[in-house]
Structure formats: structure tokens, C-alpha cells
Design a protein around this motif. Sequence first.
Motif: not given
Length: 695
Positions: A22-23, A61-65, A74-80
Amino acid sequence: MSHEDFPTENPSVVTCGLPYANGDLHIGHLRTYVGGDIYSRSLRTLGQQTAFVCGSDMHGTPVAVNAEKEGVTPEEFALRHHEKYKETFPKFEIEFDNYGQTHDETNTELTQEIVRTLEEEGYVYEKEIPVAYDPDADQWLPDRFVEGTCPYCGAHARGDECDEGCGRHLEPGEIEDPTSTLTGNPAEYRERQHKFFAVSDLQDYLQEFINRLEGTSNAQNQPRDWIEGELQDWCITRDMDWGIDYPGEEADELVLYVWVDAPIEYIASTKQYTENVGADVFDWEEAWKESGDIVHIIGRDIIQHHTVFWPAMLHAAGYVEPRAVMASGFITLNGKGFSTSRDRAVWADEYLDEGFHPDLLRYYLATNGGFQQDVDFSWSKFQERVNSELVGTVGNFLYRSLLFAYRNFEGTPDAPLSDEVRERIEEAIDEFQAGLNDYSIRKSGNAAVRLAQFGNEYIQRNEPWKLTDEDPEQAAQVIRDCVQIAKAVAVLFAPTAPGKMQELWTQIGEEGDVSDVGTDAALESPAANFDEPEALFEKIEDERVEDLNEKLAERVAEATDDDDSDEDTEDDDSMTESESVETELEPLADDRISFDDFLELDLRVGEILDAEGIDGADKLAKLTVDIGVEERQIVAGIKQLHDLDSLAGQKVIIVANLEKAELFGVESNGMLLAAGDEADILTTHGDAVPGTKVQ
């Protein structure tokens, strides 16, 4: 699982709390990962079969938000972020045997299998509860999609946690005055069927478990209020699309709460390690289902999850309970909390870009106070620790002794090891092992530093440069001892500073990887010949620190100008959230006292000789303090906030002329001074002796 001292015959698993994908990572996040790496390396040095595993927490939810804000899945975001973490950890010599992620097939299958087992064993039931709902968005609001007021302390709270107040875990429907983070409109509660894990049925087990649990005292003591009180059952499902589906068709579009599947990744990652290396190298089922020694290394804000929910789930599903939980304190920056929105942080990439070796930061994070204590980072303090301890003590001894050995003997002199040095190395090995069994990476790391300090004293006391002409045999004996000390330092300091100690290992003519040898190598004869050594550590100059401070100040000022809010609202969560939030300071008192009144306080420097918890008291500890003219017994409310075993030798400030008091049946003869709710113990900057008056 055993409670014998390490090393044991059992396979050991060391884990670190999963970082939310998430960051970016900063040095506050690194504390537990560095700690876990050092602890697992140290266990192997003792001869303990060990797997060091972790993974990225992809759900919640932090990842989804944040994915929704970026317009990606969310999957693209988290995998990065997952891939970035996999790249970053090795740069700090954090070497997981397996680094997985919670969205992969292994963790998904294992999570659903464990939940089905909980159901079969009768620990899961369905219940209708109020869940926040946003009528404008026509959407349920799990966790971070809803904010409001904590029903327990009245502070602002978000989702499943009172993050700005009491830190308590919150169940769906508990937040008062709910507001949707999607639209900013008031939310309403609607009834909804959810699944619950009957933690309350396991209260007797948990009360026994917490008495067996090893690790840091905050992890042992903090959960007692929950376990010994009215233990609440745990809602394990959420109304959202992102996560692991609840097993079975009747789940009605529910996914499992992130704190169900996230810790199961510890097991899944170990299983993947076995699949990679074979069960003959490490058997995950033996470790997790039969007799493993499981050690969790986490941030203290997630103690409840690892000492209540997680062991209850493991026990109910037939898995091995944790042997120990080590919970770290927070990291502050120049005395203030990290703030990602104001860019007040030292980022992991930034540290490396400045050209500093990762071992310098590893040493600072591992040995700067007890593991459960808060640690303040500043470039000036970093410089001081590097220059005085790594350069002035460790590096100075290694370079001067090995250079003398090379120039006069072209390596290790042909002389026996003296009894004095053999005994001192054996003592250092004992200190190293005792530190691990006390769950103190500070003690184990400092064993090597103290040995190098002895080496400096030894070579200075014997002055081999004077003996080369007067008594060459004695000169050879002294230098033989010094080379042996250098080899022992390499072995015992390698878990803390693996890169630099590998350089040392090569310099003294040893083959292979120093991380692969055991403590017995510390007393094995050194190589007969080696080349001219090079200095391992370099001083950090004042000008460099000034430049770093200017860069940080400029960055913070620029970010603050762009930030109209007074609070850090960025979601920067982690299962090892080792950063502290900014707290609102109390206003200064209007009433003043006279100078004469102040002089009536007899403030003295003391040195803690011993510290132990008071039985039956959650917060109180009994200290024996040397104040020069006498030893005093003082009771202080620091039991849950400090690693008591690490306090011996620490300088403190006490009020010596306070009236005696009796607390929990124990006499207190003085008062320890400490700052803030976290009891940051006041100490001295220099070497003031016990009994010195503070004025």
C-alpha cells in the motif's frame, strides 16, 4: 514446540508482520524486518534449523481504497508494491527464505482449508449484525470505507481500529456517528448476516497460552486485559469484492477479513519454502503441525492480533501455537512522528541513494535501545553511533590489529591462543546465545561490539609494537590473540552486519560465507596468511550530516506547504506499523515555581542495576538503582513499555528526595523520570557517574 533454550531439536520459523502492499517503505517500517533477519541469522549461527518467511498483505480496504483513487484494480495496485518490496528488502540484506503474498494460490487454498476446519470444529457461527451502508453510493462500508467515533474512548476512529485513540480492535457496527469515506455523507447501519469466530470459547486456552508465551514483555502483558476480561467473538467476513472468498456457496458474496488470511501467509510462505528446497531441508508440516518453534516479530500495534486471534485460530485448526512474539517500539524522526503526507521520513530508497552501507542502519536499528522501546532516528544520532561504535570501537580494533599482524607476520603468528582471550571469546559466545534466548537482538549484537572493545583494551594494554624487539615471542602471542578476536567478532557480528563481516572474513583469509558458520568457528584457528586489510567503516563527517538535515528540512517544508490539513491522513498501514503518530502536546502550565522551589528537588543520576516486573501488576516494575552513595529500590510504571531485561546499565534521572511510597505492596524510594505516555526514560548524554546532582 519446546521451551528449551535455543538451539533446540525442533525446526524454527521466524516471521515478520506482513507489509500492506500500500505504499513505499521507510526506515520506520524496516525495524521489524531487520530485527527478523538478524534473529533468524543468529539462530542459524547457533545451529538452529530455521526458516525466515514473510510476504505482502495484498488484501484489506486500504488497498481497495487507494486502488480506486488511482483508477486501477486492487490486484494491479497491490502487485506493484509487492514487487517493489521484493526488490527493496535484499538491498538491506534482509534475506527471506521465502517471500510470498496473500493473494496467491497457496495462501488462498490454505486459508479456505483452515476456515473450513474451524467450521467443522464448531468454532464458526452466523449472526445478524449492523453494518455501515452508504445509501448514496448504494454500497456496504467495511473497515476503512467508514469512519466515526470510537465507542470506548471517544477518539476519531477508522474501520476496524481506533487508530488515533485507544488502539482497540473494533468490530463492524461498533463505530458511532459513522461517515462514508466514499462520499463523505453520513452512513446508516443496516442488518446483515456475517460469520463469527467463537474466540470466547477458547478463553481458557488463551489464558494458559499467554502464560507460556515467550518474547518481549509488552507482547506478554498487553493482551492480558483482553484475555482475562470479557473476550469478544470475532467477525471474520466483510462485504467487499477484494479478498479471499469465504468458502462455500452460502457465503453470499462475503470475503474473509484481512486478519484471517494475512497471518495464514506465514504458514503458506513456509510451505512454499519447503516446495522450493524439499522437505529433507525444511519440513513445513513438522514446523507448523507437530513441533516447530514459531517466533513472530511484529510492531507493537498488532500485538492483539498475534496473541489473541491468531493463536486461537491455530489451536482450533490443529496447528502449533507461537513460541514467542517480539513486538517492537515505534521509530520517530528527530523526536517527531513520521509523516508520509508531509514527507517527514527517511525513505528506504533515499537512504541507499545517499550511499550509506545497509549494515550501518541495521546496527542502529538493532542496538539502539531494547527492541520494544521507541527509537528516535536523526542523522546526527546516526553519525554518532557509526563514528563512536562502528568506526571507533569495532573498526579501529580490527584495522589496527590486522594491519600489525600483516606487516609483522604476514598473517596469523604461529603461537597458541592465550587462556585469557579464549575465556573472553567463550564469554562473548555465551552473551550472544543469552541475548537470543532473552529475545534481545540488542544483547546478541552488542556481544561482538563488547568483544571488540575488549580487543582494543587488550592490544593497548600489551603494546605489541614495543614487544617486537624486546620480546618477539610475546608480541606474536598478543597478535595471535588479536586475530582470533577479530575472527570471533566476524562470526558473532555477522547476523547484524552481514556485508561488512563477510568483507572481514575474506580479509583474514577465511573461505566461504561467514553466515554459514556456527559459533564454534569463533575459536577455530585463523588462516595462517592474509593480505593487507582495509578499513571496514568510514567516519561520517559533520558537513555530510548538515547537508542531510537541510535536504530533509526543505522536503518537509515543501510538503507542508502543499498540505492544508493539520493531520497526516494518508493510509500508510502495515502489519508492522513501526512508526508513531504525531501526538497533541499538553499546553504549558501557567503557574510558575520559584528557583528556590526547584532547588528543593534532589535530582540525581542513577544507573539501573536490575529491573523486574511486579507480580499481579500490569504496568509496575521494581528497579534497583545505584545513585552513588547507595542503592535504591524504585517502582515505576514501565513494565509494558520497556524490555526490562535490557535496562541494566542504563543511566537514568531520579527524584531522590521524594517521600517513600508503597505501590502494589512494594516500597518505592524515589521516582524515575520519563517523558510521555510511552515512558521515554530520561538519561544523560555524557558519562555522568551515579550520584551526580542534576542542576
